[in-house]
Design a protein around this motif. Structure first.
Motif, PDB file in Angstrom:
ATOM      1  N   GLU A 448       0.839  -1.201   0.000  1.00 40.68           N
ATOM      2  CA  GLU A 448       0.000   0.000   0.000  1.00 40.68           C
ATOM      3  C   GLU A 448       0.872   1.248   0.000  1.00 40.68           C
ATOM      4  OE1 GLU A 448      -3.683   1.971   2.572  1.00 40.68           O
ATOM      5  OE2 GLU A 448      -2.751   0.075   3.172  1.00 40.68           O
ATOM      6  N   LEU A 449       0.555   2.192  -0.890  1.00 38.66           N
ATOM      7  CA  LEU A 449       1.294   3.448  -0.976  1.00 38.66           C
ATOM      8  C   LEU A 449       0.702   4.416   0.042  1.00 38.66           C
ATOM      9  CD1 LEU A 449       3.546   4.942  -2.555  1.00 38.66           C
ATOM     10  CD2 LEU A 449       1.748   5.872  -4.015  1.00 38.66           C
ATOM     11  N   SER A 453       1.169  10.049  -2.532  1.00 36.82           N
ATOM     12  CA  SER A 453       0.205   9.727  -3.570  1.00 36.82           C
ATOM     13  C   SER A 453      -0.581  10.972  -3.955  1.00 36.82           C
ATOM     14  CB  SER A 453      -0.745   8.627  -3.084  1.00 36.82           C
ATOM     15  OG  SER A 453      -1.372   9.024  -1.906  1.00 36.82           O
ATOM     16  N   THR A 466       2.683  -0.141  -4.415  1.00 36.54           N
ATOM     17  CA  THR A 466       4.072  -0.332  -4.824  1.00 36.54           C
ATOM     18  C   THR A 466       4.254  -1.772  -5.254  1.00 36.54           C
ATOM     19  OG1 THR A 466       4.739  -0.856  -2.545  1.00 36.54           O
ATOM     20  CG2 THR A 466       4.899   1.445  -3.248  1.00 36.54           C
ATOM     21  N   THR A 471       5.605   2.140  -8.933  1.00 39.53           N
ATOM     22  CA  THR A 471       4.337   2.542  -8.329  1.00 39.53           C
ATOM     23  C   THR A 471       3.259   2.314  -9.376  1.00 39.53           C
ATOM     24  OG1 THR A 471       5.416   4.216  -6.960  1.00 39.53           O
ATOM     25  CG2 THR A 471       3.035   4.404  -7.274  1.00 39.53           C
ATOM     26  N   THR A 497       4.798   5.298 -11.881  1.00 42.43           N
ATOM     27  CA  THR A 497       6.024   5.681 -11.184  1.00 42.43           C
ATOM     28  C   THR A 497       6.414   7.119 -11.492  1.00 42.43           C
ATOM     29  OG1 THR A 497       6.735   3.373 -11.318  1.00 42.43           O
ATOM     30  CG2 THR A 497       8.404   5.017 -10.755  1.00 42.43           C
ATOM     31  N   VAL A 500       3.897   9.697  -9.974  1.00 37.66           N
ATOM     32  CA  VAL A 500       4.053   9.843  -8.528  1.00 37.66           C
ATOM     33  C   VAL A 500       5.306  10.644  -8.209  1.00 37.66           C
ATOM     34  CG1 VAL A 500       4.473   8.566  -6.389  1.00 37.66           C
ATOM     35  CG2 VAL A 500       2.731   7.779  -7.985  1.00 37.66           C
TER      36      VAL A 500
END
Length: 749
Positions: A448-449, A453, A466, A471, A497, A500
């Motif tokens: 979990e990011l 975010s 991730t 990402t 990726t 983000v």
């Protein structure tokens, strides 16, 4: 004639009906003989029906006994004084702990119960609020008339029902209880009720019947040969057959397992036991008292009649079955030889086609339905071969399209097992060409990011994860047929990726610039304050107006930059939340004190109605102070006259906080939007050059900070009548719920 015979012979139905017509004649001849023997076979079914009837009668008698005991206890518990004895009222005797008077009042009811056929009472006990018996009457076993004994006081406070009665514990069936009770060496079926004086429990009454007497009553009422009572483990508690060697036996493990399965599908289970050299059939049913199964009740009937009749009919029936079986076998072989030859050719052809020999066809020359079936089968095979080629071509085309998609594709079945991944997904998983993908979707190392975010607060992208160094945004959808049946799910992995990274750089840039701007603004505001105080010399009125404008705008800019810094910290995940037990009054007072002068300058009144004896709450002190500051400052900005009130009240589940103003109000369609970034309640009427304008970040910050404290925030407002902002906080003495909801991605996969 010959043409008609050929037409009949070409129909498969006649080929089958002819031989079996002869068999029907044969069965009709011997049918009259077999009917007699079939009667013996129906005896067991009749016996089972009789067994079921006995079982239902025993169960109904048990329910009637429980209801009769309850009705008897109701009469006793509400008994009024009897001047003819003289005896006090039962509730009054309990309340005054008049033991002798209570015995005098209960004795007539106990003696009367022996004359009432529907009660069958053996023992009547009264006990006080300490769990000690006040009176205890019991009829002696095998006694007649009014003979009974009175036992001294017993301590029954540890019994399963005592504390429930004393503590006024009630379940979904009320405050009265029934069940099996062990008193000394004797097991009783007891019904227990509290005794009330007004709304106060002053004691309890127990109406008990010895299980031996209860089973005898059930046996007589159901006309069974005997009744046995088992506990939930299958051990014998009591039986009219006796419990010694050669008498009632405990249930074995297989029988207990079968009984549990039968109770789950509401079917009866029978079992035979040999008692005193006679075989009995038992029917097992749960002993349900007040809706709870406390044991197993087993009525029994003798199997002598069934066994004798069955033995007499066994051998003739076996001989008839043998003869008919041989006859059917011989005729079946003759018929099968005529039918199975072409059917065998069809079966061999079908097997060859399933192995990939699509050019194989069935060759059947029969002029009947099987020949027609063979022709249709050959046509169907050709059609399916063409259709298979078309489907194979379309499947290859679709596979090529899936493999060419730049996003990762994962297809799973309904259990979460991975059935397909494309080349892009293999690259995301760092798999070589000869490596197999994970078996289960849960084996994909998604994390979990939690920081960096997109978005803010409720707008944060919860579908970002991730995956190794990448990402990814993951979206899942069910795969359904036209009829709505779920075949599985498809998940799309989008590489985010770079996006983000740009978002993080933006957040860091905003935070850095905001920190750099706050330093000169602090100097400007500080110098303006010094000038206004006259520390650099006296000022003229025009100069004071200019410097006050500088000071006010510098303060507004400082507040805006503080909000931007707060957002940057929330977006980046760098803002720590230190939850502790605090009093709500302190952060509210600290937050409103700096705003007092600005509120008074607008001619407004600020009232803080927070009692100091409120329970402590779980919150971060600084963040809670920021929430109060933002809400009170927001009320000040949008209120031209009237007052601002800060309230807090303790509700059963949480603490509710309210910030109320008498300002312009908020339109109903804006109640949800104002908690988003850069959304203001009335930006048009506020004016772009207004000194009180903001950029729409304060309420968004409040929403995120309140949710970090474990609460929720909302607004109730009517245009022109003011607004009330509410938010909730958790109590310090309640354990916070840290369980995370299941991920929607996992549920879809």
């Amino acid at each position: 004639m010959q043409r008609a015979w050929r037409a009949i012979n070409s129909q498969l139905r006649y080929q089958i009906i002819g031989p079996f017509l002869l068999l029907t004649v044969l069965v009709a001849v011997v049918g009259s003989i077999i009917v007699f023997f079939q009667v013996a076979g129906s005896l067991q079914e009749r016996f089972n029906n009789q067994m079921a009837s006995v079982t239902r009668t025993a169960n109904d008698a048990m329910l009637n006994q429980e209801n009769a005991n309850l009705q008897f206890l109701r009469e006793v518990a509400f008994a009024q004084p009897n001047p003819s004895i003289p005896a006090p009222g039962v509730p009054d005797a309990f309340q005054r702990r008049d033991v002798e008077g209570l015995k005098l009042a209960l004795e007539p009811f106990f003696l009367l119960s022996s004359r009432r056929s529907n009660i069958g009472l053996d023992r009547l006990i009264s006990f006080d609020m300490r769990g000690h018996t006040l009176s205890d009457f019991e009829k002696l076993p095998d006694s007649y008339g009014d003979e009974y004994v009175s036992y001294p006081s017993l301590d029954i406070s540890s019994a399963w029902f005592t504390q429930r009665i004393i503590g006024r514990v009630a379940d979904n069936r009320g405050d009265k209880y029934a069940g099996l009770v062990q008193l000394g060496d004797t097991l009783y079926f007891a019904t227990i009720t509290p005794v009330y004086v007004g709304n106060e429990v002053v004691g309890g009454l127990i109406a008990a019947t010895r299980t031996d007497d209860l089973l005898t009553m059930l046996r007589d009422r159901s006309q069974a040969a005997g009744v046995t009572l088992y506990n939930s483990s299958g051990e014998v508690l009591a039986s009219t057959f006796g419990t010694g060697p050669g008498q009632a036996q405990s249930m074995d493990a297989d029988l207990i397992a079968s009984f549990k399965n039968s109770t789950s599908d509401n079917s009866s289970i029978f079992n035979a036991q040999t008692i005193n050299d006679r075989e009995y059939q038992f029917s097992y049913i749960p002993l349900v008292i007040r809706g709870v199964a406390v044991g197993i009740l087993a009525p029994a009937l003798s199997r002598d009649y069934v066994m004798t009749t069955g033995s007499d009919t066994l051998w003739p029936l076996m001989l008839s079955v043998f003869v008919l079986t041989v006859t059917l076998f011989v005729l079946g072989v003759l018929i099968a030889n005529r039918i199975t030859a072409p059917l065998g050719e069809l079966a061999r052809t079908a097997e060859a086609i399933t192995q990939g020999q699509f050019g194989r066809r069935a060759y059947v020359n029969a002029q009947n339905e099987i020949g027609t079936l063979a022709q249709s089968f050959n046509k169907m095979t050709g059609h399916l071969t063409d259709l298979y080629g078309q489907v194979s071509s379309e499947s290859s085309q679709r596979a090529a399209i899936v493999e060419s998609i730049a996003d990762g594709i994962v297809v799973c079945d309904t259990e979460g097992r991975i059935t397909l991944v494309n080349n892009a997904m293999r690259q995301f998983l760092n798999l070589q060409s000869d490596q197999s993908p994970p078996i289960w979707f849960s084996d994909i190392p998604l994390g979990e990011l939690t920081d960096g975010s997109f978005g803010f607060g409720s707008q944060r992208a919860h579908d970002l994860f991730t995956l190794y160094e990448r990402t990814v945004r993951v979206s899942a959808n069910r795969v359904q047929t036209e009829t709505g049946d779920v075949m599985g799910s498809v998940c799309v992995f989008q590489d985010m990726t770079a996006e983000v990274a740009v978002d993080r750089a933006k957040t860091n840039f905003i935070g850095t610039i905001s920190h750099e701007l706050r330093t000169p603004l602090t100097v400007i505001r500080g110098n303006a304050d010094l000038l206004m105080r006259g520390l650099a010399g006296p000022l003229e009125d025009d100069q004071k107006v200019f410097i006050e404008s500088i000071r006010q705008h510098a303060g507004n800019m400082t507040s805006l930059i503080s909000n931007v810094i707060m957002i940057a910290g929330l977006d980046s995940g760098s803002l720590a939340t230190d939850i502790e037990s605090i009093s709500i009054y302190r952060p509210a007072d600290d937050a409103t004190w700096p705003l007092q002068s600005a509120i008074k300058a607008k001619g407004l009144t600020l009232r803080i109605e927070i009692p100091k004896d409120l329970p402590e709450i779980l919150a971060d002190f600084d963040q809670l102070r920021m929430i109060f500051h933002q809400l009170v400052d927001n009320a000040r900005r949008y209120t031209a006259q009237g007052e601002i009130v800060v309230r807090a009240q303790a509700l059963p589940e949480h603490m509710l906080v309210e910030v109320m103003d008498t300002g312009r109000g908020i339109a109903p369609d804006m109640h949800e939007q104002i908690f988003e970034r850069f959304i203001r309640g009335d930006g048009v009427s506020e004016g772009i050059n207004s000194s009180e304008r903001g950029i729409g970040l304060g309420l968004a910050i409040c929403k995120q900070l309140v949710e970090r404290q474990g609460g929720t925030i909302w607004v109730e407002s009517t245009p022109g009548q003011g607004s009330s902002f509410y938010f909730t906080l958790r109590y310090a003495h309640v354990t916070p719920n840290t369980e995370k909801p299941s991920a929607p991605l996992a549920a879809a996969a």
